[in-house]
Design a protein around this motif. Structure first.
Motif, mmCIF file in Angstrom:
data_model
loop_
_atom_site.group_PDB
_atom_site.id
_atom_site.type_symbol
_atom_site.label_atom_id
_atom_site.label_comp_id
_atom_site.label_asym_id
_atom_site.label_seq_id
_atom_site.Cartn_x
_atom_site.Cartn_y
_atom_site.Cartn_z
ATOM 1 N N SER A 138 0.829 -1.210 0.000
ATOM 2 C CA SER A 138 0.000 0.000 0.000
ATOM 3 C C SER A 138 0.861 1.256 0.000
ATOM 4 C CB SER A 138 -0.920 -0.003 1.228
ATOM 5 O OG SER A 138 -1.812 -1.094 1.200
ATOM 6 N N LEU A 139 1.907 1.252 0.812
ATOM 7 C CA LEU A 139 2.792 2.415 0.876
ATOM 8 C C LEU A 139 3.550 2.609 -0.433
ATOM 9 C CD1 LEU A 139 4.261 2.181 4.497
ATOM 10 C CD2 LEU A 139 2.273 3.452 3.678
ATOM 11 N N ALA A 140 3.951 1.515 -1.063
ATOM 12 C CA ALA A 140 4.626 1.619 -2.360
ATOM 13 C C ALA A 140 3.694 2.236 -3.400
ATOM 14 C CB ALA A 140 5.098 0.246 -2.817
ATOM 15 N N GLY A 141 2.442 1.828 -3.384
ATOM 16 C CA GLY A 141 1.468 2.404 -4.303
ATOM 17 C C GLY A 141 1.254 3.881 -4.053
ATOM 18 N N ALA A 142 1.224 4.279 -2.782
ATOM 19 C CA ALA A 142 1.057 5.694 -2.438
ATOM 20 C C ALA A 142 2.210 6.523 -2.985
ATOM 21 C CB ALA A 142 0.955 5.856 -0.921
ATOM 22 N N ALA A 143 3.413 5.989 -2.917
ATOM 23 C CA ALA A 143 4.586 6.709 -3.423
ATOM 24 C C ALA A 143 4.507 6.889 -4.940
ATOM 25 C CB ALA A 143 5.864 5.958 -3.044
ATOM 26 N N VAL A 144 4.100 5.848 -5.660
ATOM 27 C CA VAL A 144 3.987 5.920 -7.120
ATOM 28 C C VAL A 144 2.970 6.990 -7.518
ATOM 29 C CG1 VAL A 144 3.218 4.663 -9.171
ATOM 30 C CG2 VAL A 144 4.704 3.547 -7.509
ATOM 31 N N ILE A 145 1.837 7.003 -6.850
ATOM 32 C CA ILE A 145 0.778 7.960 -7.179
ATOM 33 C C ILE A 145 1.210 9.390 -6.865
ATOM 34 C CG2 ILE A 145 -1.574 8.670 -6.564
ATOM 35 C CD1 ILE A 145 -1.992 5.597 -5.976
ATOM 36 N N ALA A 146 1.911 9.571 -5.756
ATOM 37 C CA ALA A 146 2.382 10.906 -5.386
ATOM 38 C C ALA A 146 3.356 11.456 -6.422
ATOM 39 C CB ALA A 146 3.033 10.873 -4.007
ATOM 40 N N VAL A 147 4.265 10.617 -6.881
ATOM 41 C CA VAL A 147 5.244 11.055 -7.880
ATOM 42 C C VAL A 147 4.546 11.405 -9.195
ATOM 43 C CG1 VAL A 147 7.185 10.323 -9.310
ATOM 44 C CG2 VAL A 147 7.167 9.794 -6.874
ATOM 45 N N ALA A 148 3.597 10.570 -9.623
ATOM 46 C CA ALA A 148 2.872 10.843 -10.870
ATOM 47 C C ALA A 148 2.111 12.158 -10.781
ATOM 48 C CB ALA A 148 1.912 9.694 -11.174
ATOM 49 N N GLY A 149 1.480 12.411 -9.639
ATOM 50 C CA GLY A 149 0.750 13.661 -9.466
ATOM 51 C C GLY A 149 1.652 14.870 -9.431
ATOM 52 N N TYR A 150 2.785 14.739 -8.784
ATOM 53 C CA TYR A 150 3.746 15.845 -8.677
ATOM 54 C C TYR A 150 4.273 16.258 -10.050
ATOM 55 C CZ TYR A 150 8.179 18.206 -7.663
ATOM 56 O OH TYR A 150 9.221 19.101 -7.632
ATOM 57 N N LEU A 151 4.481 15.301 -10.944
ATOM 58 C CA LEU A 151 5.035 15.588 -12.265
ATOM 59 C C LEU A 151 4.036 16.262 -13.201
ATOM 60 C CD1 LEU A 151 7.137 12.348 -12.881
ATOM 61 C CD2 LEU A 151 7.963 14.621 -12.229
ATOM 62 N N GLY A 152 2.803 16.411 -12.768
ATOM 63 C CA GLY A 152 1.830 17.161 -13.546
ATOM 64 C C GLY A 152 0.801 16.298 -14.236
ATOM 65 N N VAL A 153 -0.217 16.962 -14.764
ATOM 66 C CA VAL A 153 -1.355 16.250 -15.328
ATOM 67 C C VAL A 153 -0.961 15.419 -16.542
ATOM 68 C CG1 VAL A 153 -2.074 18.146 -16.863
ATOM 69 C CG2 VAL A 153 -3.774 16.510 -15.998
ATOM 70 N N ARG A 154 0.007 15.900 -17.331
ATOM 71 C CA ARG A 154 0.406 15.151 -18.514
ATOM 72 C C ARG A 154 1.012 13.805 -18.122
ATOM 73 N NH1 ARG A 154 3.606 18.912 -21.999
ATOM 74 N NH2 ARG A 154 1.533 19.696 -22.550
ATOM 75 N N ALA A 155 1.875 13.814 -17.123
ATOM 76 C CA ALA A 155 2.509 12.577 -16.677
ATOM 77 C C ALA A 155 1.506 11.632 -16.041
ATOM 78 C CB ALA A 155 3.633 12.893 -15.690
ATOM 79 N N SER A 156 0.663 12.147 -15.146
ATOM 80 C CA SER A 156 -0.286 11.276 -14.456
ATOM 81 C C SER A 156 -1.346 10.737 -15.414
ATOM 82 C CB SER A 156 -0.948 12.027 -13.294
ATOM 83 O OG SER A 156 -1.690 13.134 -13.758
ATOM 84 N N ALA A 157 -1.787 11.578 -16.380
ATOM 85 C CA ALA A 157 -2.805 11.124 -17.330
ATOM 86 C C ALA A 157 -2.243 10.067 -18.276
ATOM 87 C CB ALA A 157 -3.347 12.303 -18.118
ATOM 88 N N ARG A 158 -1.005 10.247 -18.732
ATOM 89 C CA ARG A 158 -0.405 9.243 -19.614
ATOM 90 C C ARG A 158 -0.120 7.951 -18.860
ATOM 91 N NH1 ARG A 158 3.637 13.245 -23.144
ATOM 92 N NH2 ARG A 158 1.948 14.170 -24.377
ATOM 93 N N PHE A 159 0.260 8.077 -17.605
ATOM 94 C CA PHE A 159 0.446 6.903 -16.753
ATOM 95 C C PHE A 159 -0.867 6.129 -16.651
ATOM 96 C CE2 PHE A 159 0.749 5.324 -12.193
ATOM 97 C CZ PHE A 159 1.581 4.253 -12.492
ATOM 98 N N GLY A 160 -1.964 6.855 -16.439
ATOM 99 C CA GLY A 160 -3.271 6.221 -16.362
ATOM 100 C C GLY A 160 -3.688 5.575 -17.669
ATOM 101 N N THR A 161 -3.314 6.193 -18.778
ATOM 102 C CA THR A 161 -3.650 5.629 -20.087
ATOM 103 C C THR A 161 -2.981 4.273 -20.289
ATOM 104 O OG1 THR A 161 -3.911 7.837 -21.042
ATOM 105 C CG2 THR A 161 -3.548 6.021 -22.582
#
Length: 494
Positions: A138-161
């Motif tokens: 769970s903590l590892a997942g939280a770290a991945v999501i935090a980094v994706a969000g920090y890098l901006g919408v383009r990074a997090s949206a492409r990650f989600g894609t």
């Protein structure tokens, strides 16, 4: 770097593909197929494909309303802005207050699922791995999501894609495989009422199954808070919301049909989320190592859903913070990535605290059920209000804008579809198939009540001291001119 407490989110950063998958991953299709939809099998039995099809049609009414409002009001405030413009700014504030709360709780919900699913599977494969050692995942997942969000919408949206594409591909391939292996057992009778579970004969069983299935559609509106960061937001938001609801709804119908005809319509009432009679169980028993891909798709779905809803919560909080109905600090943006960095930090702290606090105080599965009940109760309530807001907004727009079917009939049908789902999620036994909630899951009602009561008190204080802030919940920032004399959506103002 020095963060900014003013300014706009990054314009034109993403397009239709990214926002479409924002809604798709928020619906968590693999997790819904494997865990949520089977809950309806206890009632609909082998008629579950029909129940899913009915739920799809019902949800499209509300998706149409959200899409119509998203096209008219492209704003990061999304559902709060819709309610403010369609009903009243005070209603918009309360919708935003509740929506931020529950969307902030979605990532910890999915991180709990990530933890206990991974730990349970590892323990099943290697008994030496402790089944209760779930929290590192769970903590590892939280770290991945935090980094994706920090890098901006383009990074997090492409990650989600990428994540969303993987989970859909795995389950579609598996579904085709199941249909092929079913051979002569393929039948359209599963779209009738002849295979419902014992005690829920005919249409009553299908209706009960569809109510539980409706909850698997939650999240189709998640594209809307990214409107201010999207190219051509009016057209793109409309297509993304409707496309996600329709596309994933058909995905649910296809995959449910495939498992029903393979497993056997008259046996499906015993089908569930775990054990031999589950998606993973069938994959293990009949398709060798393919079960690993099914497992990875469900884990992937949890991460993708958490990532999408973290974007929803931080953008909605940003929208409310910049008009100062939430602390202004939540509107702080990273100077380069234009991501709401303080909101992302708060989201991460809440996620980690909730996962460890509730997961260790009870157990991760119980914590998951408690959070799920809180979230679904509020989200379904928001859908009902947005249906009302759609009717209100277009009735106020005059005869040219108002379309009776789209702006009155669809909202009424959407409300009719989600009221039973709201009662079911809250455990209010109005129907005989609704089970009353037991502690600690029953604490969800008081938790929601306290949060919304607090929101009413905040609303009263703001209306007395700063009424202009409440009025600004109806503001659509993307329509405003920038310093160069151009509108922020790219059009030149008249």
């Amino acid at each position: 770097m020095h963060a900014e407490t003013t300014g706009a989110l990054r314009r034109n950063a993403i397009g239709l593909r990214e926002v479409l998958f924002q809604s798709i991953t928020a619906m968590a299709p693999a997790a819904a197929v494997a865990a949520s939809i089977p809950a309806g099998a206890a009632f609909a039995g082998g008629s579950l494909p029909l129940a899913v099809l009915i739920a799809l049609v019902a949800c499209l009414f509300t998706a149409s309303c959200v899409a119509e409002l998203a096209r008219e009001l492209p704003a990061a405030g999304s559902v709060a802005t819709y309610a403010a413009r369609g009903l009243h700014p005070a209603v918009g504030f309360l919708v935003g207050w509740g929506y931020v709360f529950v969307e902030t709780l979605v990532p910890p919900l999915l991180l709990l699922q990530l933890g206990f699913t991974t730990a349970g599977t590892l323990h099943e494969e290697w008994s030496s791995y402790p089944a209760d050692l779930w929290w590192p995942w769970s903590l590892a997942g939280a770290a991945v999501i935090a980094v994706a969000g920090y890098l901006g919408v383009r990074a997090s949206a492409r990650f989600g894609t990428v994540l969303g594409s993987f989970e859909i591909l795995v389950f579609l391939v598996f579904a085709v495989w199941l249909v092929a292996r079913a051979g002569d057992a393929n039948t359209l009778s599963v779209f009738g009422t002849s295979h419902t579970a014992d005690g829920y004969a005919g249409i009553s069983g299908v209706f009960a199954g569809s109510v539980y299935t409706v909850l698997a559609f939650a999240g189709f509106e998640a594209a809307a808070p990214l409107a201010e960061e999207t190219r051509d937001p009016r057209r793109t938001m409309h297509r993304a919301v409707l496309g996600a609801a329709l596309g994933i709804g058909l995905f649910y119908v296809v995959t449910t049909y495939a498992m029903t005809v393979y497993f056997g319509p008259d046996r499906l009432a015993r089908f569930g989320a775990s054990g031999a009679a589950s998606w993973e169980g069938v994959a293990r028993a009949s398709f060798g190592l393919f079960w690993v891909l099914v497992f990875l798709a469900v884990v992937n779905s949890a991460i993708a859903n958490a990532n999408a809803c973290a974007s929803v919560s931080t953008r909605t909080a940003f929208a409310l913070a910049r008009i100062r109905v939430l602390p202004r600090l939540l509107a702080t943006l990273h100077p380069r990535h234009r991501s709401p960095v303080v909101g992302i930090t708060v989201q991460t702290v809440v996620a980690v605290g909730t996962v460890l606090g509730l997961g260790l105080a009870y157990d991760p599965v119980t914590a998951f059920l408690l959070l799920a009940t809180v979230i679904v109760t509020v989200v379904v309530g928001v859908y009902i209000v947005v249906n009302l807001a759609c009717a209100g907004y277009f009735l106020r727009g005059g005869r040219e804008a108002f379309k009776p079917v789209r702006h009155l009939l669809f909202p009424l049908l959407g409300i009719a579809a989600f009221v039973p789902a709201l009662l079911t999620a809250a455990g209010i036994p109005v129907f005989d198939f609704v089970t009353a909630l037991s502690a600690p899951v029953s604490y969800a009602g008081p938790v929601v009540g306290v949060w919304m009561a607090t929101g009413v008190l905040v609303l009263l204080v703001l209306m007395r001291r700063h009424p202009e802030r409440i009025a600004e919940t109806a503001r659509v920032h993307v329509e405003e001119p920038d310093t160069a004399g151009h509108r922020q959506d790219g059009a030149v103002p008249r």
